[in-house]
Enzyme design. Structure first.
Site, short mmCIF file in Angstrom:
data_model
loop_
_atom_site.label_atom_id
_atom_site.label_comp_id
_atom_site.label_asym_id
_atom_site.label_seq_id
_atom_site.Cartn_x
_atom_site.Cartn_y
_atom_site.Cartn_z
N ARG A 20 0.71 0.17 2.88
CA ARG A 20 0.32 0.92 4.08
C ARG A 20 -0.45 2.19 3.68
O ARG A 20 -1.63 2.31 3.91
CB ARG A 20 1.57 1.24 4.92
CG ARG A 20 1.30 1.77 6.31
CD ARG A 20 0.93 3.24 6.38
NE ARG A 20 1.94 4.12 5.83
CZ ARG A 20 1.75 5.41 5.62
NH1 ARG A 20 0.59 5.98 5.92
NH2 ARG A 20 2.69 6.16 5.08
N ASP A 21 0.24 3.14 3.05
CA ASP A 21 -0.41 4.42 2.72
C ASP A 21 -1.54 4.19 1.73
O ASP A 21 -2.59 4.82 1.80
CB ASP A 21 0.63 5.39 2.15
CG ASP A 21 0.29 6.85 2.42
OD1 ASP A 21 -0.86 7.12 2.78
OD2 ASP A 21 1.17 7.71 2.26
N HIS A 213 8.33 12.19 0.25
CA HIS A 213 7.07 11.44 0.24
C HIS A 213 6.01 12.35 -0.39
O HIS A 213 5.37 13.15 0.30
CB HIS A 213 6.73 11.09 1.69
CG HIS A 213 5.46 10.32 1.90
ND1 HIS A 213 5.43 8.97 2.14
CD2 HIS A 213 4.16 10.72 1.95
CE1 HIS A 213 4.19 8.57 2.33
NE2 HIS A 213 3.40 9.62 2.21
N HIS A 215 2.57 13.04 -2.37
CA HIS A 215 1.27 12.63 -2.92
C HIS A 215 1.11 13.40 -4.23
O HIS A 215 1.64 14.50 -4.40
CB HIS A 215 0.15 12.91 -1.91
CG HIS A 215 0.17 11.92 -0.77
ND1 HIS A 215 -0.64 10.81 -0.75
CD2 HIS A 215 0.94 11.84 0.33
CE1 HIS A 215 -0.37 10.10 0.33
NE2 HIS A 215 0.59 10.70 1.01
N CYS A 246 -4.71 9.61 2.70
CA CYS A 246 -4.62 9.59 4.16
C CYS A 246 -6.03 9.79 4.69
O CYS A 246 -6.69 10.77 4.34
CB CYS A 246 -3.70 10.70 4.67
SG CYS A 246 -3.69 10.80 6.48
N ASN A 255 -0.23 8.44 -3.58
CA ASN A 255 1.19 8.80 -3.63
C ASN A 255 1.66 8.80 -5.08
O ASN A 255 1.01 8.25 -5.97
CB ASN A 255 2.02 7.74 -2.88
CG ASN A 255 1.68 7.67 -1.41
OD1 ASN A 255 0.71 7.05 -1.02
ND2 ASN A 255 2.48 8.32 -0.60
P1 HMG Z 1 -5.96 8.22 21.41
O1 HMG Z 1 -7.42 7.99 21.26
O2 HMG Z 1 -5.50 9.56 21.91
O3 HMG Z 1 -5.29 7.04 22.24
O4 HMG Z 1 -5.32 7.98 19.97
P2 HMG Z 1 -4.93 6.95 23.79
O5 HMG Z 1 -3.46 7.03 23.90
O6 HMG Z 1 -5.76 7.94 24.54
O7 HMG Z 1 -5.43 5.48 24.13
C1 HMG Z 1 -6.83 5.14 24.06
C2 HMG Z 1 -7.00 3.64 23.95
O8 HMG Z 1 -6.47 3.21 22.72
C3 HMG Z 1 -6.27 2.83 25.02
O9 HMG Z 1 -7.07 1.70 25.31
C4 HMG Z 1 -5.01 2.37 24.34
O10 HMG Z 1 -4.48 1.16 24.85
C5 HMG Z 1 -5.52 2.16 22.93
P3 HMG Z 1 -7.89 1.59 26.70
O11 HMG Z 1 -6.85 1.72 27.75
O12 HMG Z 1 -8.82 2.78 26.64
O13 HMG Z 1 -8.55 0.28 26.54
N1 HMG Z 1 -4.41 2.35 22.00
C6 HMG Z 1 -4.03 1.44 21.05
N2 HMG Z 1 -4.49 0.23 20.71
C7 HMG Z 1 -3.82 -0.41 19.71
N3 HMG Z 1 -2.75 0.09 19.09
C8 HMG Z 1 -2.28 1.31 19.40
C9 HMG Z 1 -2.94 2.04 20.43
N4 HMG Z 1 -2.71 3.25 20.96
C10 HMG Z 1 -3.62 3.42 21.90
N5 HMG Z 1 -1.20 1.80 18.77
C11 HMG Z 1 -3.45 7.38 18.58
C12 HMG Z 1 -3.95 8.21 19.75
C13 HMG Z 1 -2.07 7.89 18.20
C14 HMG Z 1 -3.38 5.94 19.02
C15 HMG Z 1 -4.45 7.51 17.41
O14 HMG Z 1 -4.58 8.89 17.14
C16 HMG Z 1 -4.03 6.82 16.15
O15 HMG Z 1 -4.01 5.59 16.10
N6 HMG Z 1 -3.71 7.59 15.08
C17 HMG Z 1 -3.20 7.02 13.83
C18 HMG Z 1 -3.78 7.74 12.64
C19 HMG Z 1 -3.18 7.18 11.38
O16 HMG Z 1 -2.78 6.04 11.30
N7 HMG Z 1 -3.14 8.02 10.32
C20 HMG Z 1 -2.59 7.62 9.04
C21 HMG Z 1 -1.10 7.47 9.04
S1 HMG Z 1 -0.23 9.01 8.89
C22 HMG Z 1 -0.14 9.30 7.19
O17 HMG Z 1 -0.77 8.63 6.43
C23 HMG Z 1 0.80 10.38 6.69
C24 HMG Z 1 2.07 9.80 6.03
O18 HMG Z 1 1.73 8.98 4.93
C25 HMG Z 1 2.99 10.95 5.57
C26 HMG Z 1 2.26 12.00 4.70
O19 HMG Z 1 1.67 11.64 3.70
O20 HMG Z 1 2.31 13.16 5.12
C27 HMG Z 1 2.87 8.95 7.02
MG MG Z 2 1.31 9.65 2.93
#
Ligand code: HMG
Ligand code: MG
Length: 310
Positions: A20-21, A213, A215, A246, A255
């Protein structure tokens, strides 16, 4: 040779995040069958918790847009957990359709990263998570909560410990079963780790629910892990071969490499169930598919011993 050190746990759960990450940050999209084989090989190397993918918006993270297809064709090994990231109810619906039994939400200790990663303020993101956690828990799923930028933020700089404790306890209060402290950009050092975990324990968080966690951007991840183990943490996130980063924090690199972690834990006589040699073979295999060498020192050393070119 195994030489234990006082004050450390007898056993550690390695929470593998490479699929995933790691893969979410690859510029190339890895074919779904390669991802499946990677996950199967990780289980074969003895990993018992393998974060498989994310049900986030496919436009935000195109590398993991194949989440449903991936899980649909994945043969689950007995005794292995396959959690996935879920940000909102739409993501939860998709994850449940795919037969997921464990999820992770992911909050931020800082406002800037909450906006960049979730398009929400910290308050709005907690509101977004609340029904996800409630529904998941009611359905019998375990829910991990990540907190990103626990030790520093590329836009906001230093992050006060009380700010992290506040977000972390809000997420736990939603009903999350585990809390993973994210050093998203790898700036933590062991004193800081000890101070943050100490503050969380003092605020009533059980050490058994904490994960770390790290990095490895500045090469501190292993030292930070040892500091966390000394505080009673027994769950450590790592990614095979040190894959990762990320996409919404460009200063995040890979990581802590799982091989580097397991090498240290093996030497300390701490049980993980992971076979570091089999795992390193998997990381070499993955490195070939990605077209670049693994940054893990242990993977590099083991491959030199075996006379490979890596
Ligand atoms: P948004 O644009 O604000 O979404 O994104 P929304 O709620 O306004 O919805 C817009 C449209 O997207 C809608 O469709 C929803 O249905 C659709 P419409 O009605 O316009 O046709 N939608 C989705 N479709 C599929 N799957 C979904 C989904 N949600 C909404 N889940 C949102 C908000 C949270 C969805 C977006 O910002 C997002 O997906 N962010 C994820 C970013 C991400 O994955 N980042 C990496 C992971 S975090 C990380 O790596 C850190 C970690 O490792 C820890 C560390 O290292 O610190 C965990
Ligand atoms: Mg991470």
């Amino acid at each position: 040779m195994r030489v234990p050190l006082d004050g450390l746990p007898a056993k550690v759960t390695v929470y593998e995040v490479g699929a995933r990450d790691g893969l979410q940050n690859e510029s190339a999209v890895v074919p779904v069958e390669v991802k499946r084989e990677f996950i199967t090989r990780l289980a074969g190397a003895g990993l018992r918790v393998i974060e498989a993918t994310s049900f986030v918006h496919p436009k935000w993270v195109p590398q993991l847009a194949d989440a449903a297809e991936l899980l649909g064709g994945l043969e689950r090994a007995a005794g292995v957990r396959y959690p996935v990231l879920v940000p909102n109810e739409r993501g939860l619906d998709r994850a449940l359709d795919a037969g997921v039994t464990e999820i992770a939400i992911f909050g931020s200790a800082t406002e800037t990263f909450a906006r960049r990663n979730l398009n929400r303020t910290v308050d709005e993101s907690v509101e977004m998570f609340a029904p996800v956690v409630e529904r998941a828990r009611a359905g019998g799923l375990d829910v991990r909560a990540y907190v990103s930028m626990c030790f520093g933020d590329p836009w906001e700089g230093d992050v006060p410990i009380e700010q992290v404790v506040s977000v972390a306890t809000r997420l736990l209060d939603l009903g999350c079963t585990e809390l993973s402290l994210g050093d998203t950009i790898g700036v933590a050092t062991p004193g800081h780790v000890t101070a943050l975990i100490g503050a969380l324990l003092e605020s009533g968080v059980d050490a058994g629910r904490l994960a770390v966690h790290f990095h490895d951007t500045y090469g501190q991840a292993l030292a930070n892990t040892l500091a966390a183990l000394r505080c009673g943490v027994t769950i450590v996130d790592a990614s095979a071969g040190g894959l990762g980063g990320c996409p919404y924090a460009k200063s995040a690199t890979g990581n802590l490499a799982t091989e580097d972690l397991v090498w240290m834990l093996d030497g300390l006589g701490i049980e993980t169930g992971v076979d570091v040699h089999r795992l390193a073979e998997t990381s070499l295999w993955m490195a070939e598919r990605l077209g670049r060498p693994s940054p893990s020192r242990v993977v590099q050393a083991l491959s030199r011993e075996q006379g490979s070119d890596q």
